[in-house]
Design a protein around this motif. Structure first.
Motif, PDB file in Angstrom:
ATOM      1  N   GLY A 139      43.329  -7.445  20.237  1.00  0.00           N
ATOM      2  CA  GLY A 139      43.642  -8.250  19.067  1.00  0.00           C
ATOM      3  C   GLY A 139      45.094  -8.649  18.939  1.00  0.00           C
ATOM      4  O   GLY A 139      45.413  -9.587  18.227  1.00  0.00           O
ATOM      5  N   LEU A 140      45.996  -7.945  19.652  1.00  0.00           N
ATOM      6  CA  LEU A 140      47.412  -8.308  19.642  1.00  0.00           C
ATOM      7  C   LEU A 140      47.822  -9.050  20.906  1.00  0.00           C
ATOM      8  O   LEU A 140      49.007  -9.182  21.197  1.00  0.00           O
ATOM      9  CB  LEU A 140      48.281  -7.054  19.450  1.00  0.00           C
ATOM     10  CG  LEU A 140      48.158  -6.395  18.076  1.00  0.00           C
ATOM     11  CD1 LEU A 140      48.951  -5.095  18.042  1.00  0.00           C
ATOM     12  CD2 LEU A 140      48.612  -7.336  16.976  1.00  0.00           C
ATOM     13  N   GLY A 141      46.826  -9.509  21.674  1.00  0.00           N
ATOM     14  CA  GLY A 141      47.115 -10.329  22.841  1.00  0.00           C
ATOM     15  C   GLY A 141      47.491  -9.567  24.090  1.00  0.00           C
ATOM     16  O   GLY A 141      47.866 -10.169  25.091  1.00  0.00           O
ATOM     17  N   ARG A 142      47.409  -8.219  24.064  1.00  0.00           N
ATOM     18  CA  ARG A 142      47.761  -7.436  25.250  1.00  0.00           C
ATOM     19  C   ARG A 142      46.623  -7.507  26.261  1.00  0.00           C
ATOM     20  O   ARG A 142      45.452  -7.361  25.891  1.00  0.00           O
ATOM     21  CB  ARG A 142      48.021  -5.976  24.879  1.00  0.00           C
ATOM     22  CG  ARG A 142      49.278  -5.789  24.059  1.00  0.00           C
ATOM     23  CD  ARG A 142      49.422  -4.366  23.623  1.00  0.00           C
ATOM     24  NE  ARG A 142      48.403  -4.076  22.619  1.00  0.00           N
ATOM     25  CZ  ARG A 142      48.598  -3.311  21.560  1.00  0.00           C
ATOM     26  NH1 ARG A 142      49.753  -2.719  21.370  1.00  0.00           N
ATOM     27  NH2 ARG A 142      47.630  -3.112  20.687  1.00  0.00           N
ATOM     28  N   PRO A 143      46.957  -7.715  27.534  1.00  0.00           N
ATOM     29  CA  PRO A 143      45.902  -7.775  28.558  1.00  0.00           C
ATOM     30  C   PRO A 143      45.190  -6.432  28.698  1.00  0.00           C
ATOM     31  O   PRO A 143      45.805  -5.372  28.637  1.00  0.00           O
ATOM     32  CB  PRO A 143      46.656  -8.107  29.847  1.00  0.00           C
ATOM     33  CG  PRO A 143      48.025  -8.505  29.447  1.00  0.00           C
ATOM     34  CD  PRO A 143      48.286  -7.953  28.089  1.00  0.00           C
ATOM     35  N   LEU A 144      43.893  -6.518  28.851  1.00  0.00           N
ATOM     36  CA  LEU A 144      43.051  -5.353  29.101  1.00  0.00           C
ATOM     37  C   LEU A 144      42.554  -5.437  30.539  1.00  0.00           C
ATOM     38  O   LEU A 144      42.617  -6.501  31.162  1.00  0.00           O
ATOM     39  CB  LEU A 144      41.857  -5.352  28.135  1.00  0.00           C
ATOM     40  CG  LEU A 144      42.196  -5.269  26.649  1.00  0.00           C
ATOM     41  CD1 LEU A 144      40.947  -5.517  25.807  1.00  0.00           C
ATOM     42  CD2 LEU A 144      42.811  -3.922  26.321  1.00  0.00           C
ATOM     43  N   PRO A 145      42.023  -4.351  31.086  1.00  0.00           N
ATOM     44  CA  PRO A 145      41.484  -4.414  32.450  1.00  0.00           C
ATOM     45  C   PRO A 145      40.319  -5.415  32.534  1.00  0.00           C
ATOM     46  O   PRO A 145      39.580  -5.600  31.565  1.00  0.00           O
ATOM     47  CB  PRO A 145      40.977  -2.990  32.704  1.00  0.00           C
ATOM     48  CG  PRO A 145      41.673  -2.135  31.699  1.00  0.00           C
ATOM     49  CD  PRO A 145      41.939  -3.007  30.506  1.00  0.00           C
TER      50      PRO A 145
ATOM     51  N   ALA B 130      42.986 -11.407   9.849  1.00  0.00           N
ATOM     52  CA  ALA B 130      42.196 -10.523  10.708  1.00  0.00           C
ATOM     53  C   ALA B 130      43.076  -9.620  11.565  1.00  0.00           C
ATOM     54  O   ALA B 130      42.561  -8.857  12.384  1.00  0.00           O
ATOM     55  CB  ALA B 130      41.270 -11.357  11.598  1.00  0.00           C
ATOM     56  N   GLY B 131      44.405  -9.711  11.401  1.00  0.00           N
ATOM     57  CA  GLY B 131      45.320  -8.883  12.192  1.00  0.00           C
ATOM     58  C   GLY B 131      45.489  -9.378  13.610  1.00  0.00           C
ATOM     59  O   GLY B 131      45.777  -8.592  14.515  1.00  0.00           O
ATOM     60  N   ARG B 132      45.373 -10.686  13.810  1.00  0.00           N
ATOM     61  CA  ARG B 132      45.481 -11.278  15.137  1.00  0.00           C
ATOM     62  C   ARG B 132      46.614 -12.306  15.201  1.00  0.00           C
ATOM     63  O   ARG B 132      46.394 -13.484  15.446  1.00  0.00           O
ATOM     64  CB  ARG B 132      44.137 -11.900  15.520  1.00  0.00           C
ATOM     65  CG  ARG B 132      43.032 -10.842  15.618  1.00  0.00           C
ATOM     66  CD  ARG B 132      41.668 -11.412  15.834  1.00  0.00           C
ATOM     67  NE  ARG B 132      41.616 -12.233  17.030  1.00  0.00           N
ATOM     68  CZ  ARG B 132      40.625 -13.083  17.300  1.00  0.00           C
ATOM     69  NH1 ARG B 132      39.624 -13.207  16.470  1.00  0.00           N
ATOM     70  NH2 ARG B 132      40.640 -13.792  18.398  1.00  0.00           N
ATOM     71  N   PRO B 133      47.856 -11.862  15.017  1.00  0.00           N
ATOM     72  CA  PRO B 133      48.976 -12.814  15.000  1.00  0.00           C
ATOM     73  C   PRO B 133      49.218 -13.485  16.342  1.00  0.00           C
ATOM     74  O   PRO B 133      49.713 -14.613  16.381  1.00  0.00           O
ATOM     75  CB  PRO B 133      50.169 -11.955  14.574  1.00  0.00           C
ATOM     76  CG  PRO B 133      49.803 -10.566  14.985  1.00  0.00           C
ATOM     77  CD  PRO B 133      48.305 -10.487  14.793  1.00  0.00           C
ATOM     78  N   PHE B 134      48.895 -12.818  17.451  1.00  0.00           N
ATOM     79  CA  PHE B 134      49.064 -13.457  18.757  1.00  0.00           C
ATOM     80  C   PHE B 134      48.196 -14.705  18.836  1.00  0.00           C
ATOM     81  O   PHE B 134      48.624 -15.744  19.335  1.00  0.00           O
ATOM     82  CB  PHE B 134      48.690 -12.478  19.879  1.00  0.00           C
ATOM     83  CG  PHE B 134      48.758 -13.087  21.248  1.00  0.00           C
ATOM     84  CD1 PHE B 134      49.973 -13.190  21.902  1.00  0.00           C
ATOM     85  CD2 PHE B 134      47.621 -13.559  21.881  1.00  0.00           C
ATOM     86  CE1 PHE B 134      50.044 -13.760  23.172  1.00  0.00           C
ATOM     87  CE2 PHE B 134      47.687 -14.128  23.146  1.00  0.00           C
ATOM     88  CZ  PHE B 134      48.893 -14.227  23.793  1.00  0.00           C
ATOM     89  N   HIS B 135      46.994 -14.612  18.328  1.00  0.00           N
ATOM     90  CA  HIS B 135      46.076 -15.741  18.356  1.00  0.00           C
ATOM     91  C   HIS B 135      46.512 -16.832  17.377  1.00  0.00           C
ATOM     92  O   HIS B 135      46.370 -18.024  17.664  1.00  0.00           O
ATOM     93  CB  HIS B 135      44.661 -15.250  18.067  1.00  0.00           C
ATOM     94  CG  HIS B 135      44.186 -14.266  19.095  1.00  0.00           C
ATOM     95  ND1 HIS B 135      44.505 -12.923  19.030  1.00  0.00           N
ATOM     96  CD2 HIS B 135      43.473 -14.423  20.225  1.00  0.00           C
ATOM     97  CE1 HIS B 135      43.992 -12.304  20.071  1.00  0.00           C
ATOM     98  NE2 HIS B 135      43.362 -13.195  20.818  1.00  0.00           N
ATOM     99  N   ALA B 136      47.071 -16.423  16.227  1.00  0.00           N
ATOM    100  CA  ALA B 136      47.616 -17.403  15.283  1.00  0.00           C
ATOM    101  C   ALA B 136      48.765 -18.171  15.938  1.00  0.00           C
ATOM    102  O   ALA B 136      48.893 -19.390  15.756  1.00  0.00           O
ATOM    103  CB  ALA B 136      48.093 -16.707  14.013  1.00  0.00           C
ATOM    104  N   HIS B 137      49.573 -17.471  16.723  1.00  0.00           N
ATOM    105  CA  HIS B 137      50.668 -18.116  17.450  1.00  0.00           C
ATOM    106  C   HIS B 137      50.130 -19.223  18.352  1.00  0.00           C
ATOM    107  O   HIS B 137      50.721 -20.300  18.460  1.00  0.00           O
ATOM    108  CB  HIS B 137      51.435 -17.054  18.253  1.00  0.00           C
ATOM    109  CG  HIS B 137      51.839 -17.473  19.617  1.00  0.00           C
ATOM    110  ND1 HIS B 137      51.061 -17.213  20.715  1.00  0.00           N
ATOM    111  CD2 HIS B 137      52.917 -18.133  20.063  1.00  0.00           C
ATOM    112  CE1 HIS B 137      51.661 -17.720  21.777  1.00  0.00           C
ATOM    113  NE2 HIS B 137      52.791 -18.272  21.411  1.00  0.00           N
TER     114      HIS B 137
END
Length: 171
Positions: A29-35, A65-72
């Motif tokens: 949700g914060l835009g960090r890559p996952l495996p 929704a706590g997703r500021p990376f996506h809002a960016h």
């Protein structure tokens, strides 16, 4: 070239149909890559043309929704596709969202720096344009929110909850 069980080629970067690099890794949700293969949150599609009011509404939903990376990413579309005279506004709003992203990830220095940079850009645009609330945006409130949050994360040294600490875009 070998492929993984998810069909991704190893040793190659993810590419779109035109050969541009894309990162298809799932993200949190914060835009960090996952495996690869992990469950992530849906990415925002890039290059979507929205009206300014649609941009603000969609970005607010993502912030709530706590997703500021996506809002960016939503603000970035407006910045890249909007009229020249509004690009600094949308870029500043994107910087605010990225600043919140970094503050939520625990990157205190980067978060505070981007929050202040975004606040300055939004404030400067509002002053030069002579408008305080285009598209219903509360630019004065946003700059105050950003500067207060930047000071708080520097003072506490702690990550923030993006969903709890996200801004209200409209007054």
């Amino acid at each position: 070239m070998a492929s993984t069980s998810s069909g991704r080629q190893t040793g190659a970067r993810d590419r779109d149909s035109e050969g541009r690099a894309r990162n298809a890794r799932p993200r949190d949700g914060l835009g960090r890559p996952l495996p690869y293969g992990a469950d992530g949150v849906a990415r925002q599609p890039e290059g979507v043309l929205r009206t300014p009011r649609e941009t603000v509404a969609e970005a607010q939903e993502l912030l709530d929704a706590g997703r500021p990376f996506h809002a960016h990413e939503v603000f970035e579309d407006a910045w890249k596709a909007g009229p020249d005279e509004e690009r600094a506004l949308w870029r500043g709003l994107a910087q605010l969202a990225v600043g919140l992203t970094h503050a939520a990830r625990g990157n205190i220095t980067g978060g505070a720096r981007l929050l202040r940079r975004g606040a300055g850009a939004v404030e400067e645009w509002a002053a030069s344009a002579g408008r305080g609330q285009p598209y219903g945006l509360d630019l004065a409130g946003l700059t105050e929110w950003a500067r207060q949050l930047a000071a708080e994360v520097e003072r506490t040294g702690a990550a923030v909850d993006a969903q709890v600490r996200g801004p209200r875009l409209r007054g």
